[in-house]
Write a protein that holds these residues in place. Structure first.
Motif, short mmCIF file in Angstrom:
data_model
loop_
_atom_site.label_atom_id
_atom_site.label_comp_id
_atom_site.label_asym_id
_atom_site.label_seq_id
_atom_site.Cartn_x
_atom_site.Cartn_y
_atom_site.Cartn_z
N ARG A 66 39.54 38.24 35.43
CA ARG A 66 39.39 39.50 34.70
C ARG A 66 38.90 39.25 33.28
O ARG A 66 39.33 38.32 32.61
CB ARG A 66 40.72 40.26 34.66
CG ARG A 66 41.21 40.68 36.04
CD ARG A 66 42.43 41.57 35.95
NE ARG A 66 42.99 41.82 37.27
CZ ARG A 66 42.54 42.75 38.10
NH1 ARG A 66 41.53 43.51 37.75
NH2 ARG A 66 43.10 42.91 39.30
N PRO B 222 39.19 40.28 46.38
CA PRO B 222 38.76 41.54 47.01
C PRO B 222 39.90 42.22 47.75
O PRO B 222 40.82 41.57 48.25
CB PRO B 222 37.67 41.09 47.97
CG PRO B 222 38.00 39.67 48.29
CD PRO B 222 38.59 39.10 47.03
N GLU C 253 31.07 47.66 46.65
CA GLU C 253 30.88 46.40 45.92
C GLU C 253 32.07 46.14 44.99
O GLU C 253 32.56 45.01 44.90
CB GLU C 253 29.57 46.48 45.12
CG GLU C 253 29.32 45.34 44.16
CD GLU C 253 29.87 45.58 42.75
OE1 GLU C 253 30.21 44.58 42.07
OE2 GLU C 253 29.95 46.75 42.32
N PHE C 254 32.54 47.17 44.33
CA PHE C 254 33.65 47.03 43.38
C PHE C 254 34.90 46.50 44.07
O PHE C 254 35.57 45.60 43.54
CB PHE C 254 33.93 48.39 42.74
CG PHE C 254 35.05 48.40 41.74
CD1 PHE C 254 34.84 48.02 40.42
CD2 PHE C 254 36.33 48.81 42.12
CE1 PHE C 254 35.88 48.03 39.50
CE2 PHE C 254 37.37 48.82 41.21
CZ PHE C 254 37.15 48.43 39.89
N GLN D 289 35.15 44.67 46.62
CA GLN D 289 34.98 43.34 47.22
C GLN D 289 34.77 42.26 46.16
O GLN D 289 34.45 41.12 46.49
CB GLN D 289 33.79 43.34 48.20
CG GLN D 289 33.96 44.26 49.41
CD GLN D 289 35.03 43.79 50.38
OE1 GLN D 289 36.06 43.24 49.99
NE2 GLN D 289 34.81 43.98 51.67
N ARG D 290 34.99 42.59 44.91
CA ARG D 290 34.81 41.61 43.84
C ARG D 290 35.95 40.59 43.80
O ARG D 290 37.07 40.88 44.21
CB ARG D 290 34.74 42.31 42.48
CG ARG D 290 33.50 43.13 42.24
CD ARG D 290 33.55 43.78 40.87
NE ARG D 290 32.37 44.58 40.60
CZ ARG D 290 32.19 45.28 39.48
NH1 ARG D 290 33.11 45.26 38.53
NH2 ARG D 290 31.07 45.99 39.32
N SER D 291 35.63 39.43 43.24
CA SER D 291 36.66 38.42 42.96
C SER D 291 36.24 37.65 41.72
O SER D 291 35.06 37.63 41.35
CB SER D 291 36.83 37.46 44.15
OG SER D 291 35.62 36.76 44.39
#
Length: 206
Positions: A172, A186, A164-165, A167-169
Motif C-alpha cells: 500500500r 487480490p 482490475e482494482f 485483483q491488485r496486489s
C-alpha cells in the motif's frame, strides 16, 4: 434460495458442475465466527471464472446474498434496483475481504464495510445515491474511502475498472495513511450485470 441458474457461458466453469455445487455448499455452511473475525466454513472453492445466467434481478439477489457474508435481501435489492436504473443501468462489482472469504482466501471482520464498485465512468453524486440506497436498507455499510469506478483517479492510483482494482496486489502507498506500507492481495470479485448474469472471478484470475 434462488432458482437454478439456466446456463453457463462457454469457456468458464459450468454452474451445473463446480459452480453450482460450490454455491450450494457455501450457502449451506456459511461462515464460522472466531473471536472478532469471520472465516469461511468450507473447504470447497470456486477455482475459475464462472458465469451464471438468471431470470433477472430477484434471482440475482438470491444468489449474491448466498455468496457475500452479511449481505441480506433488502440491501442487495436496494443496491441492484438503484444501480440498474433504466435511464443508465450500471454493472455492480463487489469485492474486498467479505468476497475474498467466500473464495476461501482469508477472514473478514464483522464490522467490515462492503466494497462496491461500478463498471462505468460515473459522477460522485451518482455513486453516492446508489450507496446511500444500499446503506439505508440495512445494517451493512458500504466502503466510502475510495469511490471504486472505471476511470476514477484517487490518491492511491488510477482505477482502470473495479475488476482490475479488486485483483491488485502489492504494498500500500501513502493513502490511506493508517494502512500505508501494508501488503495486500487480490480479493476476486462478483460482478452483477443489468442483463441478468453474474460473473464470479476468484482472486488472481483474469
Amino acid at each position: 434460495m434462488a432458482s437454478l441458474p439456466k446456463v453457463a457461458t462457454a469457456g468458464v466453469a459450468s454452474v451445473f458442475g463446480i459452480g453450482l455445487s460450490v454455491l450450494r455448499r457455501q450457502a449451506a455452511t456459511g461462515v464460522l465466527r472466531i473471536g472478532q473475525i469471520n472465516v469461511p466454513n468450507s473447504a470447497t472453492r470456486i477455482m475459475e471464472r464462472t458465469v451464471i445466467t438468471t431470470a433477472g434481478l430477484d434471482e440475482q439477489v438470491g444468489h449474491i446474498t448466498q455468496m457475500v457474508p452479511g449481505l441480506d435481501v433488502a440491501q442487495a435489492k436496494a443496491l441492484l434496483q438503484s444501480a440498474f436504473n433504466p435511464n443508465k443501468p450500471v454493472e455492480v462489482v463487489i469485492g474486498g475481504s467479505r468476497v475474498r472469504s467466500f473464495f476461501g482466501e482469508g477472514a473478514f471482520r464483522p464490522d467490515s464495510d462492503l466494497d462496491i464498485g461500478f463498471a462505468a465512468k460515473m459522477k460522485n453524486h451518482q455513486i453516492d445515491n446508489i450507496l446511500d440506497a444500499f446503506d439505508s436498507a440495512g445494517a451493512l455499510k458500504s466502503e466510502r474511502g475510495i469511490r471504486i469506478f472505471s476511470g476514477n483517479n484517487p490518491p492511491s492510483g488510477p482505477i482502470v475498472s473495479p475488476q482490475e482494482f479488486f485483483q491488485r496486489s502489492g504494498i500500500r502507498g501513502p493513502f490511506p495513511p493508517e494502512r500505508a506500507g501494508q501488503p495486500f492481495g487480490p480479493s476476486g470479485y462478483i460482478s452483477v450485470h443489468p442483463n441478468g448474469t453474474i460473473t464470479i472471478v476468484p482472486p488472481g484470475i483474469n
